[in-house]
Design a protein around this motif. Structure first.
Motif, PDB file in Angstrom:
ATOM      1  N   PRO A 249      -7.055   2.877  -2.445  1.00 12.77           N
ATOM      2  CA  PRO A 249      -8.399   2.278  -2.541  1.00 12.77           C
ATOM      3  C   PRO A 249      -9.052   2.400  -3.905  1.00 12.77           C
ATOM      4  O   PRO A 249      -9.910   1.591  -4.263  1.00 12.77           O
ATOM      5  N   LYS A 250      -8.649   3.409  -4.701  1.00  9.68           N
ATOM      6  CA  LYS A 250      -9.271   3.618  -6.007  1.00  9.68           C
ATOM      7  C   LYS A 250      -8.330   3.315  -7.168  1.00  9.68           C
ATOM      8  O   LYS A 250      -8.685   3.510  -8.322  1.00  9.68           O
ATOM      9  N   LYS A 251      -7.109   2.856  -6.844  1.00  6.89           N
ATOM     10  CA  LYS A 251      -6.118   2.581  -7.884  1.00  6.89           C
ATOM     11  C   LYS A 251      -5.489   1.204  -7.658  1.00  6.89           C
ATOM     12  O   LYS A 251      -4.363   1.090  -7.157  1.00  6.89           O
ATOM     13  N   PRO A 252      -6.207   0.141  -8.005  1.00  8.09           N
ATOM     14  CA  PRO A 252      -5.657  -1.210  -7.822  1.00  8.09           C
ATOM     15  C   PRO A 252      -4.324  -1.414  -8.541  1.00  8.09           C
ATOM     16  O   PRO A 252      -3.527  -2.269  -8.154  1.00  8.09           O
ATOM     17  N   SER A 253      -4.076  -0.594  -9.565  1.00 12.61           N
ATOM     18  CA  SER A 253      -2.838  -0.739 -10.340  1.00 12.61           C
ATOM     19  C   SER A 253      -1.594  -0.438  -9.509  1.00 12.61           C
ATOM     20  O   SER A 253      -0.482  -0.826  -9.880  1.00 12.61           O
ATOM     21  N   LEU A 254      -1.769   0.247  -8.372  1.00 10.55           N
ATOM     22  CA  LEU A 254      -0.625   0.556  -7.514  1.00 10.55           C
ATOM     23  C   LEU A 254      -0.203  -0.639  -6.662  1.00 10.55           C
ATOM     24  O   LEU A 254       0.786  -0.576  -5.942  1.00 10.55           O
ATOM     25  N   GLY A 255      -0.976  -1.719  -6.748  1.00 13.23           N
ATOM     26  CA  GLY A 255      -0.574  -2.946  -6.074  1.00 13.23           C
ATOM     27  C   GLY A 255      -1.085  -3.078  -4.652  1.00 13.23           C
ATOM     28  O   GLY A 255      -1.894  -2.285  -4.175  1.00 13.23           O
ATOM     29  N   LYS A 256      -0.563  -4.091  -3.984  1.00 14.88           N
ATOM     30  CA  LYS A 256      -0.981  -4.425  -2.623  1.00 14.88           C
ATOM     31  C   LYS A 256       0.124  -4.107  -1.616  1.00 14.88           C
ATOM     32  O   LYS A 256       1.286  -3.946  -1.977  1.00 14.88           O
ATOM     33  N   LYS A 257      -0.261  -4.048  -0.364  1.00 11.49           N
ATOM     34  CA  LYS A 257       0.695  -3.920   0.730  1.00 11.49           C
ATOM     35  C   LYS A 257       0.227  -4.803   1.881  1.00 11.49           C
ATOM     36  O   LYS A 257      -0.941  -5.200   1.958  1.00 11.49           O
ATOM     37  N   GLU A 258       1.137  -5.123   2.775  1.00 10.45           N
ATOM     38  CA  GLU A 258       0.814  -5.933   3.940  1.00 10.45           C
ATOM     39  C   GLU A 258       0.461  -5.032   5.116  1.00 10.45           C
ATOM     40  O   GLU A 258       1.191  -4.089   5.423  1.00 10.45           O
ATOM     41  N   VAL A 259      -0.660  -5.314   5.765  1.00 13.67           N
ATOM     42  CA  VAL A 259      -1.070  -4.603   6.971  1.00 13.67           C
ATOM     43  C   VAL A 259      -0.961  -5.581   8.132  1.00 13.67           C
ATOM     44  O   VAL A 259      -1.527  -6.677   8.090  1.00 13.67           O
ATOM     45  N   HIS A 260      -0.210  -5.186   9.154  1.00 12.04           N
ATOM     46  CA  HIS A 260       0.035  -6.065  10.304  1.00 12.04           C
ATOM     47  C   HIS A 260      -0.854  -5.656  11.476  1.00 12.04           C
ATOM     48  O   HIS A 260      -1.016  -4.459  11.771  1.00 12.04           O
TER      49      HIS A 260
END
Length: 419
Positions: free
Chosen positions: A235-246
């Motif tokens: 939540p505080k490190k956008p640099s770590l990228g995204k993930k998919e939540v199902h």
């Protein structure tokens, strides 16, 4: 030989001729004179016993890991170190305090060999509670089968602590804070793990896993067909990228959560929304709950539940492994038998379901499981194993971060068995 050195008695071979000694040396090099050794002729009456004709070369028939069986005779530590240090340009040799009595021999070797002297600095060894650091004792533990090998996460080796999630930067920072103390101390693990936690927290993506307790929540007004959304890994490190939540109609929840919620209670499904528990059924081997999603977005004061989609194609099998100490007592005393004090119950495993994103994790990744803590990815998912193995990383705290209690006592892991 040991008895003679203790009493200051000269060896019967001390007055051998140079020619005879050279002949025996040639036999040693050929692997024939296996019961001989080479000793430096100094002074058998010297009060400092390390100077009483110390052994400087020994026969060793065990194949070397690099040169195999090319050599049969090897220099001893007290002879090799002062020569190598001087040859390789070492200016200050930092040695633990148990070598203090041998400093005079170190200097003697360099002086007699006509080599550049090296300054010696001694410091006390860093000892940790319930942790053997002696290579001999660690080898006994490895050979006993209590651990998987030298890289087992319970072992105080570089490979071992790395597999438990320890970061090199944390070790460096901890040792610099300690300084070169000359006093032997028995330290707890809390400070080292606390430093490590600060480093891990910055780079660990957030994920979810729930233990296999056969507890399912059916959301009656949930999505008929599953769907997915993108969310930040941290939540505080956008640099770590995204993930998919199902998201889907049925989700697996923790058995502890299923036990503590009541019918008619509003709870919060983390990263989803509020849910009203409408029915609760106790089964023979688990629990079934029913609920309705609410438009209410007030999360204050609600019980927070972690969840994973309860669909085979949306969840991943995983093992959550915790490790305790190698020893059942804080400090090894003189006369202690390793068989008596080794901890044979220092590993716990929890079968769990992880979110689908677990399949993207790589070996050595660091993650945080919501409400559980930080974990090191030891074995990533593959089609052959069809599961992920995660190692719990202690945080330096003596209390769990939620009601989800670890199987091993956190306080004992951090403080040792005295507490």
């Amino acid at each position: 030989m040991h008895a003679e050195r203790e009493k200051g008695v000269e060896s019967g071979s001390r007055r051998n001729s140079v020619e005879l000694n050279l002949e025996k040396w040639r036999l040693m090099l050929k692997g024939i004179a296996t019961d001989y050794c080479i000793r430096a002729k100094i002074d058998m009456q010297e009060q400092r016993k390390c100077l009483r004709d110390p052994v400087i070369y020994r026969f060793n028939e065990i194949p070397h890991q690099r040169t195999k069986d090319k050599y049969k005779v090897y220099p001893c530590y007290d002879f090799a170190c002062p020569l190598v240090d001087s040859l390789e340009g070492v200016t200050h040799a930092m040695r633990t305090s148990e070598y203090k009595d041998h400093d005079v021999l170190y200097r003697w070797v360099q002086e007699k060999a006509g080599m550049r002297p090296v300054a010696l600095e001694d410091f006390a060894r860093a000892n940790f509670v319930n942790t053997p650091l002696s290579k001999r004792k660690l080898q006994q533990i490895v050979e006993s089968g209590v651990v998987e090998g030298w890289d087992d996460p319970r072992m105080p080796t570089i490979q071992g602590i790395v597999r438990r999630g320890m970061q090199p930067q944390a070790v460096v920072e901890f040792m610099l804070e300690q300084g070169m103390s000359k006093n032997n101390t028995l330290m707890e693990w809390d400070k080292l793990w606390a430093i490590n936690k600060k480093i891990v927290d910055e780079i660990a993506g957030r994920y979810t896993a729930v233990s296999k307790g056969n507890c399912v929540l059916t959301i009656t007004n949930g999505p008929k067909d599953s769907y997915k959304q993108l969310a930040d890994r941290h939540p505080k490190k956008p640099s770590l990228g995204k993930k998919e939540v199902h998201y889907c109609k049925e989700v697996a929840i923790e058995s502890e959560d299923a036990e503590r919620v009541e019918e008619g209670e509003k709870v919060t499904l983390m990263k989803w929304g509020n849910c009203l528990i409408t029915r609760k059924e106790r089964l023979e081997n688990g629990m079934r709950l029913y609920g309705e999603l609410l438009e209410d977005r007030n999360f204050k004061g609600t019980k927070k539940l972690t969840w994973v989609p309860f669909k085979d194609n949306l969840k991943v099998e995983c093992k959550l492994i915790e490790f305790g100490h190698l020893l059942t007592k804080p400090k090894v005393e003189e006369g202690d038998s390793m068989d008596d004090i080794v901890n044979r119950d220092s590993r716990r495993e929890t079968a769990a379901y992880g979110e689908l994103e677990f399949k993207s994790l790589k070996e050595k990744d660091l993650i945080q499981l919501e409400r559980r803590g930080y974990f090191y990815v030891d074995v990533p998912w593959s089609s052959s194993t069809n599961s992920v193995t995660l190692h719990y990383i202690p945080e330096g705290k003596t209390k769990p971060m939620s009601i989800l209690q670890p199987k091993l006592n956190i306080k004992t892991i951090i403080k040792g068995t005295n507490h």
